[in-house]
Scaffold this motif. Sequence first.
Motif, PDB file in Angstrom:
ATOM      1  N   LYS A 131      -2.815   5.039   5.394  1.00 41.68           N
ATOM      2  CA  LYS A 131      -2.809   3.593   5.214  1.00 41.68           C
ATOM      3  C   LYS A 131      -3.875   2.904   4.596  1.00 41.68           C
ATOM      4  O   LYS A 131      -3.820   1.493   4.375  1.00 41.68           O
ATOM      5  CB  LYS A 131      -2.355   2.649   6.403  1.00 41.68           C
ATOM      6  CG  LYS A 131      -0.884   3.255   7.346  1.00 41.68           C
ATOM      7  CD  LYS A 131       0.229   2.645   6.524  1.00 41.68           C
ATOM      8  CE  LYS A 131       1.470   2.929   7.448  1.00 41.68           C
ATOM      9  NZ  LYS A 131       2.605   2.671   6.781  1.00 41.68           N
ATOM     10  N   GLN A 132      -4.684   3.822   3.842  1.00 40.21           N
ATOM     11  CA  GLN A 132      -5.872   3.165   3.241  1.00 40.21           C
ATOM     12  C   GLN A 132      -6.705   2.545   4.160  1.00 40.21           C
ATOM     13  O   GLN A 132      -7.323   1.260   3.791  1.00 40.21           O
ATOM     14  CB  GLN A 132      -5.565   2.350   1.884  1.00 40.21           C
ATOM     15  CG  GLN A 132      -5.338   3.314   0.710  1.00 40.21           C
ATOM     16  CD  GLN A 132      -3.532   3.596   1.066  1.00 40.21           C
ATOM     17  OE1 GLN A 132      -2.866   2.892   1.381  1.00 40.21           O
ATOM     18  NE2 GLN A 132      -3.541   5.199   0.705  1.00 40.21           N
ATOM     19  N   MET A 133      -6.784   2.856   5.498  1.00 40.54           N
ATOM     20  CA  MET A 133      -7.673   1.929   6.457  1.00 40.54           C
ATOM     21  C   MET A 133      -8.463   2.816   7.197  1.00 40.54           C
ATOM     22  O   MET A 133      -8.383   3.979   7.382  1.00 40.54           O
ATOM     23  CB  MET A 133      -6.533   1.322   7.622  1.00 40.54           C
ATOM     24  CG  MET A 133      -5.673   0.214   7.046  1.00 40.54           C
ATOM     25  SD  MET A 133      -4.479  -0.017   8.319  1.00 40.54           S
ATOM     26  CE  MET A 133      -5.611  -0.864   9.351  1.00 40.54           C
ATOM     27  N   ASP A 164      -6.774  -1.807  -0.619  1.00 36.25           N
ATOM     28  CA  ASP A 164      -5.539  -1.659  -1.079  1.00 36.25           C
ATOM     29  C   ASP A 164      -5.116  -0.492  -2.103  1.00 36.25           C
ATOM     30  O   ASP A 164      -3.947  -0.273  -2.492  1.00 36.25           O
ATOM     31  CB  ASP A 164      -5.164  -3.161  -1.921  1.00 36.25           C
ATOM     32  CG  ASP A 164      -5.053  -4.225  -1.237  1.00 36.25           C
ATOM     33  OD1 ASP A 164      -4.949  -3.901   0.480  1.00 36.25           O
ATOM     34  OD2 ASP A 164      -5.365  -5.369  -1.469  1.00 36.25           O
ATOM     35  N   THR A 165      -5.994   0.019  -2.553  1.00 39.27           N
ATOM     36  CA  THR A 165      -6.023   1.248  -3.430  1.00 39.27           C
ATOM     37  C   THR A 165      -6.272   2.510  -2.799  1.00 39.27           C
ATOM     38  O   THR A 165      -5.325   3.295  -2.908  1.00 39.27           O
ATOM     39  CB  THR A 165      -6.802   1.158  -4.741  1.00 39.27           C
ATOM     40  OG1 THR A 165      -8.228   1.065  -4.213  1.00 39.27           O
ATOM     41  CG2 THR A 165      -6.686  -0.102  -5.567  1.00 39.27           C
ATOM     42  N   VAL A 166      -7.320   2.805  -2.330  1.00 38.97           N
ATOM     43  CA  VAL A 166      -7.534   3.935  -1.585  1.00 38.97           C
ATOM     44  C   VAL A 166      -8.631   3.884  -0.633  1.00 38.97           C
ATOM     45  O   VAL A 166      -9.640   3.204  -0.791  1.00 38.97           O
ATOM     46  CB  VAL A 166      -8.141   4.939  -2.734  1.00 38.97           C
ATOM     47  CG1 VAL A 166      -9.251   4.570  -3.290  1.00 38.97           C
ATOM     48  CG2 VAL A 166      -8.147   6.466  -2.361  1.00 38.97           C
ATOM     49  N   CYS A 167      -8.455   4.604   0.238  1.00 41.88           N
ATOM     50  CA  CYS A 167      -9.520   4.830   1.454  1.00 41.88           C
ATOM     51  C   CYS A 167     -10.757   5.344   0.877  1.00 41.88           C
ATOM     52  O   CYS A 167     -10.914   6.393   0.433  1.00 41.88           O
ATOM     53  CB  CYS A 167      -9.041   5.778   2.682  1.00 41.88           C
ATOM     54  SG  CYS A 167     -10.152   5.689   3.899  1.00 41.88           S
ATOM     55  N   ARG A 168     -11.665   4.506   1.224  1.00 40.14           N
ATOM     56  CA  ARG A 168     -13.080   5.124   0.827  1.00 40.14           C
ATOM     57  C   ARG A 168     -13.668   6.273   0.990  1.00 40.14           C
ATOM     58  O   ARG A 168     -13.602   6.380   2.229  1.00 40.14           O
ATOM     59  CB  ARG A 168     -14.091   3.671   0.348  1.00 40.14           C
ATOM     60  CG  ARG A 168     -13.685   2.706  -0.456  1.00 40.14           C
ATOM     61  CD  ARG A 168     -14.873   1.602  -0.412  1.00 40.14           C
ATOM     62  NE  ARG A 168     -15.161   1.062   1.094  1.00 40.14           N
ATOM     63  CZ  ARG A 168     -14.282   0.052   1.612  1.00 40.14           C
ATOM     64  NH1 ARG A 168     -13.171  -0.366   0.717  1.00 40.14           N
ATOM     65  NH2 ARG A 168     -14.328  -0.342   2.995  1.00 40.14           N
TER      66      ARG A 168
END
Length: 335
Positions: A131-133, A164-168
């Motif tokens: 969930k990119q979290m 919102d784009t990708v999980c760092r």
Amino acid sequence: MDDVSEIIQPNAQSHLWSEWTEVSLIASRGDRRVYRGKRYGHWYILKTYQQHTEEYHHLLSDEFALGVQLDHPNIVKTLTYESVPGTGDCIVMEYIDGCTLSDFVATHPDKNTRIRAAKQLLAALSYLHSKQMIHGDLKPSNILITHNGHNLKLIDFGLSSSDDTVCRKQDCRKDLMAYGQALSFLRTSYSRISKRCVRGGYTSCDQVKRAIQKADNLRRWWPLGFGIVCLIVALGLSLSVHLRPDPRKKMLLLVHESVDSMAHILYDYPAKDLIDAYSPLTTYFDCCYHSRDSIANTIADDALRNDFISFHAIYSGQVSRRYIDSMTIVFENKD
């Protein structure tokens, strides 16, 4: 017939069930406050801040916005955001009847239960990252284990963040490093995976999943593989023993060859020498009055003496006696 509306009309006092009762403080850390309260006959968790400033309102709203998106069996459910009398604005979450991971480990659960908890925690992290979290605060106090079923529940998303784009990549690795510490804390059989997580050797939950699956396969098939190796070794040893020449048979063959050679030599000597040679042999093997050397000295012929010494070395005890009897037959036939 009575009006149907009268039958389904709610009790005048049913609205009382929607009111919060038995609200009590159960945890406090910094400005954060966690309460437990009852509504509709069920317990819930109420999370808020002691100071109801604009800043804290913003933090609480962000945490609710993150939590309400999540729907996973190993993550606590965020239900509503509302104002509760006596506490102010709160995040309402499901109540978990369980204990922290630290208290759970202190009960000395069996290995399979600990491994199950480790895999459920990884599943929760994998869901978050999809969930990119990120969680950002993974530790034993934020991991609950239910009393009924020993199911894991991940809580407290106060330090969570999303992209919102990708999980760092770096943030994901931080969660995985904390997961490695949790693996070590659970004392699972994944010690190598735990150490690599702590060192930052994994960059995604999928990598950790594959490593755990590989370790599980190795543990599952290792007894069978070890059994097969033992069977192969046992068969090899059995075949080597079976196919290896029996030293007793080899000795017996040598004895037979020696007897044949002795018989051939005895045929070539005069009868008197044969009698002279045979008589000391009988005396030696029957009564043991003479040593090998003393008997050998009574044999005049050098070749026959050497044959006797070789004969004595091969024939000892009862084996020698049986072949001497065979020689007796040779002597009688010669005469």
